[in-house]
Design a protein around this motif. Structure first.
Motif, PDB file in Angstrom:
ATOM      1  N   GLY A  97     -10.845   4.504   6.226  1.00  0.00           N
ATOM      2  CA  GLY A  97     -10.250   3.189   6.427  1.00  0.00           C
ATOM      3  C   GLY A  97      -9.423   2.778   5.234  1.00  0.00           C
ATOM      4  N   ASP A  98      -9.195   1.517   5.073  1.00  0.00           N
ATOM      5  CA  ASP A  98      -8.298   0.996   4.041  1.00  0.00           C
ATOM      6  C   ASP A  98      -8.998   0.806   2.708  1.00  0.00           C
ATOM      7  OD1 ASP A  98      -6.400  -1.063   6.357  1.00  0.00           O
ATOM      8  OD2 ASP A  98      -6.164   1.013   5.709  1.00  0.00           O
ATOM      9  N   TYR A  99      -9.304   1.898   2.071  1.00  0.00           N
ATOM     10  CA  TYR A  99      -9.959   1.840   0.766  1.00  0.00           C
ATOM     11  C   TYR A  99      -9.254   2.780  -0.190  1.00  0.00           C
ATOM     12  CZ  TYR A  99     -13.631  -0.452   3.386  1.00  0.00           C
ATOM     13  OH  TYR A  99     -14.327  -1.310   4.190  1.00  0.00           O
ATOM     14  N   GLY A 100      -9.408   2.501  -1.475  1.00  0.00           N
ATOM     15  CA  GLY A 100      -8.815   3.360  -2.490  1.00  0.00           C
ATOM     16  C   GLY A 100      -9.504   4.707  -2.560  1.00  0.00           C
ATOM     17  N   TYR A 101      -8.782   5.677  -3.076  1.00  0.00           N
ATOM     18  CA  TYR A 101      -9.301   7.031  -3.227  1.00  0.00           C
ATOM     19  C   TYR A 101      -9.886   7.214  -4.617  1.00  0.00           C
ATOM     20  CZ  TYR A 101      -6.554   8.482   0.921  1.00  0.00           C
ATOM     21  OH  TYR A 101      -6.021   8.622   2.171  1.00  0.00           O
TER      22      TYR A 101
ATOM     23  N   ASN B  31      -0.487  -1.402   4.356  1.00  0.00           N
ATOM     24  CA  ASN B  31      -0.884  -1.861   3.023  1.00  0.00           C
ATOM     25  C   ASN B  31      -0.318  -0.901   1.992  1.00  0.00           C
ATOM     26  OD1 ASN B  31      -2.854   0.330   2.532  1.00  0.00           O
ATOM     27  ND2 ASN B  31      -4.074  -0.715   4.077  1.00  0.00           N
ATOM     28  N   GLN B  33      -1.169   0.814  -2.040  1.00  0.00           N
ATOM     29  CA  GLN B  33      -2.097   0.977  -3.153  1.00  0.00           C
ATOM     30  C   GLN B  33      -1.315   1.389  -4.391  1.00  0.00           C
ATOM     31  OE1 GLN B  33      -5.057   3.838  -1.908  1.00  0.00           O
ATOM     32  NE2 GLN B  33      -5.869   2.510  -0.307  1.00  0.00           N
ATOM     33  N   TYR B  35      -1.869   3.340  -8.272  1.00  0.00           N
ATOM     34  CA  TYR B  35      -2.721   4.211  -9.079  1.00  0.00           C
ATOM     35  C   TYR B  35      -2.057   4.438 -10.428  1.00  0.00           C
ATOM     36  CZ  TYR B  35      -5.179   5.493  -4.778  1.00  0.00           C
ATOM     37  OH  TYR B  35      -5.924   5.458  -3.605  1.00  0.00           O
ATOM     38  N   PHE B  45      -7.429   4.677  -9.079  1.00  0.00           N
ATOM     39  CA  PHE B  45      -7.077   3.551  -8.205  1.00  0.00           C
ATOM     40  C   PHE B  45      -7.063   2.250  -8.998  1.00  0.00           C
ATOM     41  CE2 PHE B  45      -6.746   1.148  -4.412  1.00  0.00           C
ATOM     42  CZ  PHE B  45      -7.678   0.126  -4.431  1.00  0.00           C
ATOM     43  N   GLN B  48      -5.208  -2.581  -4.178  1.00  0.00           N
ATOM     44  CA  GLN B  48      -4.614  -2.476  -2.847  1.00  0.00           C
ATOM     45  C   GLN B  48      -4.085  -3.858  -2.450  1.00  0.00           C
ATOM     46  OE1 GLN B  48      -6.045  -0.050   0.686  1.00  0.00           O
ATOM     47  NE2 GLN B  48      -6.901  -2.038   1.217  1.00  0.00           N
ATOM     48  N   ARG B  92       0.299   2.986   3.107  1.00  0.00           N
ATOM     49  CA  ARG B  92      -0.552   3.454   4.192  1.00  0.00           C
ATOM     50  C   ARG B  92       0.295   3.684   5.438  1.00  0.00           C
ATOM     51  NH1 ARG B  92      -5.621   5.325   3.860  1.00  0.00           N
ATOM     52  NH2 ARG B  92      -6.279   3.538   2.637  1.00  0.00           N
ATOM     53  N   TYR B  96      -3.010   6.283   9.164  1.00  0.00           N
ATOM     54  CA  TYR B  96      -4.017   5.999   8.146  1.00  0.00           C
ATOM     55  C   TYR B  96      -3.886   6.824   6.881  1.00  0.00           C
ATOM     56  CZ  TYR B  96      -7.257   2.361   9.449  1.00  0.00           C
ATOM     57  OH  TYR B  96      -7.824   1.148   9.707  1.00  0.00           O
TER      58      TYR B  96
END
Lengths: 112, 110
Positions: A97-101, B31, B33, B35, B45, B48, B92, B96
């Motif tokens: 899902g929409d989470y950081g790696y 979205n 992110q 890093y 990270f 987000q 994103r 996904y």
């Protein structure tokens, strides 16, 4: 401490040999990923797995293979079919899902 | 296909000066992110952004997501030597997966 362990840090192989890069995580993450990083470029996705015993090709899967027999482990094999295997390989994991790696520290592979 | 362009490729600054990197997508992102990768290290990270027009701050770092959700920026105020590294954005995709910018390398001039 939870994290991702990649080994070895540096790897040298002769051209024509297959080589397997290890990636182990104890974060209890379902999703795992393999990326390749070349100088001056962003990360390119090789393979990913959202769940045990299932994995999908990324953008540059040719010449690579993976397995996901355990949740904690996602090894990458660089085969002799990969035309330019010298690169920095990064393994990552996440909650799906929409989470950081979360990334491992990487393996620098040099093929001579 | 979907791409995320990140500029500039490098930015040289004197310590104490500001730094900004920009990302632009050819399509709307769900979205984005950010890093940071230190020299010789791995990406870590940072944050987000999800909402249109969202702005988030982390100490001297300010992250923005555009109104159309196609662009984003990272601004560092008064850079320090600890800020050295390469900053990546990752948008994103609809399936996904993340699509990565090429990164902006922050170099502090001696």
């Amino acid at each position: 401490d939870g994290g991702i362990t990649q080994s070895p840090k540096y790897l040298f192989r002769k051209e024509g040999q297959n080589v397997t890069l290890s990636c182990e995580q104890n974060l209890n993450h379902d999703a795992m990923y393999w990326y390749r990083q070349d100088p001056g470029q962003g990360l390119r996705l090789i393979y990913y797995s959202q769940i045990v015993n299932d994995f999908q090709k990324g953008d540059i899967a040719e010449g690579y293979s993976v397995s996901r027999e355990k949740k904690e482990s996602f090894p990458l094999t660089v085969t002799s079919a990969q035309k330019n295997p010298t690169a920095f390989y990064l393994c990552a994991s996440s909650i799906p899902g929409d989470y950081g790696y979360t990334f491992g520290s990487g393996t620098r592979l040099t093929v001579v | 296909g979907q791409q995320v362009m990140q500029i500039p490729q490098y930015q040289h600054v004197q310590e104490g000066e500001d730094f900004t990197t920009y990302c632009n997508s050819s399509t709307t992102l769900s979205n984005i992110q950010w890093y940071k990768q230190r020299p010789g290290g791995h990406p870590v990270f940072l944050i987000q952004l999800v909402k249109s027009g969202e702005v988030k701050k982390q100490k001297r770092l300010t992250f923005q997501f555009g109104e159309a959700k196609k662009n984003s920026s990272l601004h560092i105020t008064a850079t320090q030597t600890t800020d050295v590294g390469t900053y990546f954005c990752a948008g994103r995709r609809s399936n996904y997966q993340l699509i990565w910018g090429a990164g902006t390398k922050l170099i502090i001039k001696p």
